[in-house]
Design an enzyme around this catalytic site. Structure first.
Site, PDB file in Angstrom:
ATOM      1  N   HIS A 221      38.920  39.354  22.936  1.00 21.99           N
ATOM      2  CA  HIS A 221      39.251  40.534  23.451  1.00 21.99           C
ATOM      3  C   HIS A 221      38.701  41.591  22.545  1.00 21.99           C
ATOM      4  O   HIS A 221      39.393  42.606  21.863  1.00 21.99           O
ATOM      5  CB  HIS A 221      40.781  40.863  23.548  1.00 21.99           C
ATOM      6  CG  HIS A 221      41.271  41.760  24.520  1.00 21.99           C
ATOM      7  ND1 HIS A 221      40.948  43.300  24.349  1.00 21.99           N
ATOM      8  CD2 HIS A 221      42.178  41.770  25.556  1.00 21.99           C
ATOM      9  CE1 HIS A 221      41.546  43.742  25.497  1.00 21.99           C
ATOM     10  NE2 HIS A 221      42.249  42.808  26.064  1.00 21.99           N
TER      11      HIS A 221
ATOM     12  N   GLU B 103      35.003  41.551  26.658  1.00 16.13           N
ATOM     13  CA  GLU B 103      35.677  40.523  26.229  1.00 16.13           C
ATOM     14  C   GLU B 103      34.884  39.243  26.862  1.00 16.13           C
ATOM     15  O   GLU B 103      34.928  38.916  27.944  1.00 16.13           O
ATOM     16  CB  GLU B 103      37.040  40.533  26.646  1.00 16.13           C
ATOM     17  CG  GLU B 103      37.619  41.992  26.494  1.00 16.13           C
ATOM     18  CD  GLU B 103      38.680  42.446  27.133  1.00 16.13           C
ATOM     19  OE1 GLU B 103      39.767  41.455  27.614  1.00 16.13           O
ATOM     20  OE2 GLU B 103      39.118  43.320  27.436  1.00 16.13           O
TER      21      GLU B 103
HETATM   22  O1  TA6 Z   1      41.632  42.504  29.010  1.00 11.06           O
HETATM   23  C1  TA6 Z   1      41.997  43.366  29.613  1.00 11.06           C
HETATM   24  C2  TA6 Z   1      43.318  43.468  29.828  1.00 11.06           C
HETATM   25  O2  TA6 Z   1      43.994  42.635  30.057  1.00 11.06           O
HETATM   26  C3  TA6 Z   1      43.798  44.647  30.525  1.00 11.06           C
HETATM   27  O3  TA6 Z   1      44.309  44.489  31.896  1.00 11.06           O
HETATM   28  C4  TA6 Z   1      44.949  45.516  29.695  1.00 11.06           C
HETATM   29  O4  TA6 Z   1      46.035  45.502  29.967  1.00 11.06           O
HETATM   30  C5  TA6 Z   1      44.243  45.135  28.179  1.00 11.06           C
HETATM   31  O5  TA6 Z   1      43.970  44.105  28.603  1.00 11.06           O
HETATM   32  C6  TA6 Z   1      45.065  45.317  27.217  1.00 11.06           C
HETATM   33  O6  TA6 Z   1      46.114  44.384  26.934  1.00 11.06           O
HETATM   34  P1  TA6 Z   1      47.240  44.568  25.798  1.00 11.06           P
HETATM   35  O7  TA6 Z   1      48.486  43.224  26.088  1.00 11.06           O
HETATM   36  O8  TA6 Z   1      46.406  44.232  24.565  1.00 11.06           O
HETATM   37  O9  TA6 Z   1      47.766  45.880  25.912  1.00 11.06           O
END
Ligand code: TA6
Length: 281
Positions: A152, A255
């Site tokens: 991520h 990501e």
């Molecule tokens: O990877 C994108 C995502 O899944 C978005 O939908 C957003 O919510 C982000 O990740 C952040 O997630 P987190 O749990 O780190 O706040």
């Protein structure tokens, strides 16, 4: 080439990998096997929020969280548990490209919420102008299990409104800000004009390199050619305690992972997925 152990802010054990001429360095926490920064040619490539929370059980906002064994919401905590567990330091190498291996295995707590025995190895390698991460999943149980996995990565940008991404045209995506409708964009360049949350389901067929502002190249492996693109935009950043309104324009998440469906891993089998980030100029 060196690997130094140190204590990060809140006492989290950390490692700093530096290449031979000091041109490139990486900082990693054992907590989450979380890469906090990668600096090369005096440029910080990754974004780390100045409001990030460093506390046990909390995910860190920025750098490269490891999403495993679940992407997004589901029966497990959001984005799984690998990012909030403390990993162990394994093999290190300072001969040639500097690298480390970090490990995470099942424990009492993970078995309670995810009843499968596993061992993860995250290899982090610092090359002259690139940064490489490989996740190996070993099924140590006597049955098949399933997971999704994602690096991520938060990239630092000057301004999200002038940021462009190449390499995603004609790749089908689920638009999470529009009811997860399936869409395809023929434009060669992806630009940002509002909240963006897309899951490009390449499904391992065509691992295109992604270019951020013609300057940073991101390449996945054939097992990790799904790409998630995310920026929360102003309002959601403001509402988020660990981002803040002032930060929404400073990053984009690109990501790399396998999230379009679950990886099914038989007992005793290994799965490997990687990504490589290169500073082109
Ligand atoms: O990877 C994108 C995502 O899944 C978005 O939908 C957003 O919510 C982000 O990740 C952040 O997630 P987190 O749990 O780190 O706040």
């Amino acid at each position: 080439m060196s690997i130094t152990e140190f204590e990060y802010k809140t006492g989290f054990p950390a490692l700093r990998l530096t290449n031979s001429n000091g041109y490139s360095s990486v900082e990693i926490l054992l907590y989450g096997a979380h890469v906090l920064s990668w600096t090369t040619n005096n440029k910080q490539i990754l974004f780390l929020s100045d409001k990030a929370i460093f506390a046990p059980g909390k995910a860190i906002r920025g750098g490269i969280p490891i999403v495993w064994p679940q992407f997004g919401p589901g029966p497990l905590p959001q984005h799984g548990f690998a990012r909030v567990k403390t990993w162990r330091l394994g093999k290190t190498n300072t001969n040639g490209d500097v690298s480390v291996e970090l490990h995470l295995s099942h424990d009492e707590d993970t078995l309670k919420i995810w009843p499968h025995k596993f061992n993860l190895t995250l290899t982090i390698r610092l090359k002259e102008k690139s940064f490489y991460q490989e996740l190996t999943v070993h099924n140590e149980d006597n049955h098949t299990f399933e997971f999704t996995a994602l690096f991520h990565t938060y990239f630092t940008v000057d301004d999200i409104k002038t940021t462009n991404i190449c390499g995603l045209n004609n790749v089908t995506y689920a638009d999470k800000v529009d009811g997860s409708k399936t869409k395809t964009d023929t434009n060669k360049i992806l630009e940002f004009t509002g909240e963006t949350d897309r899951v490009y389901n390449d499904g391992g067929k065509n691992a295109n390199p992604i270019l951020i502002n013609d300057c940073i190249q991101v390449i996945g492996s054939s097992t990790t050619s799904d790409i998630v693109v995310w920026n929360p935009w102003q309002e959601k950043a403001k509402a988020s305690v660990d981002i803040g309104e002032h930060n929404f324009s400073k990053f984009v998440c690109i990501e790399v992972g396998h999230v379009h469906d679950s990886v099914k891993l038989d007992k005793d089998q290994l799965w490997k997925g990687s990504h490589e980030i290169t500073l082109l100029k």
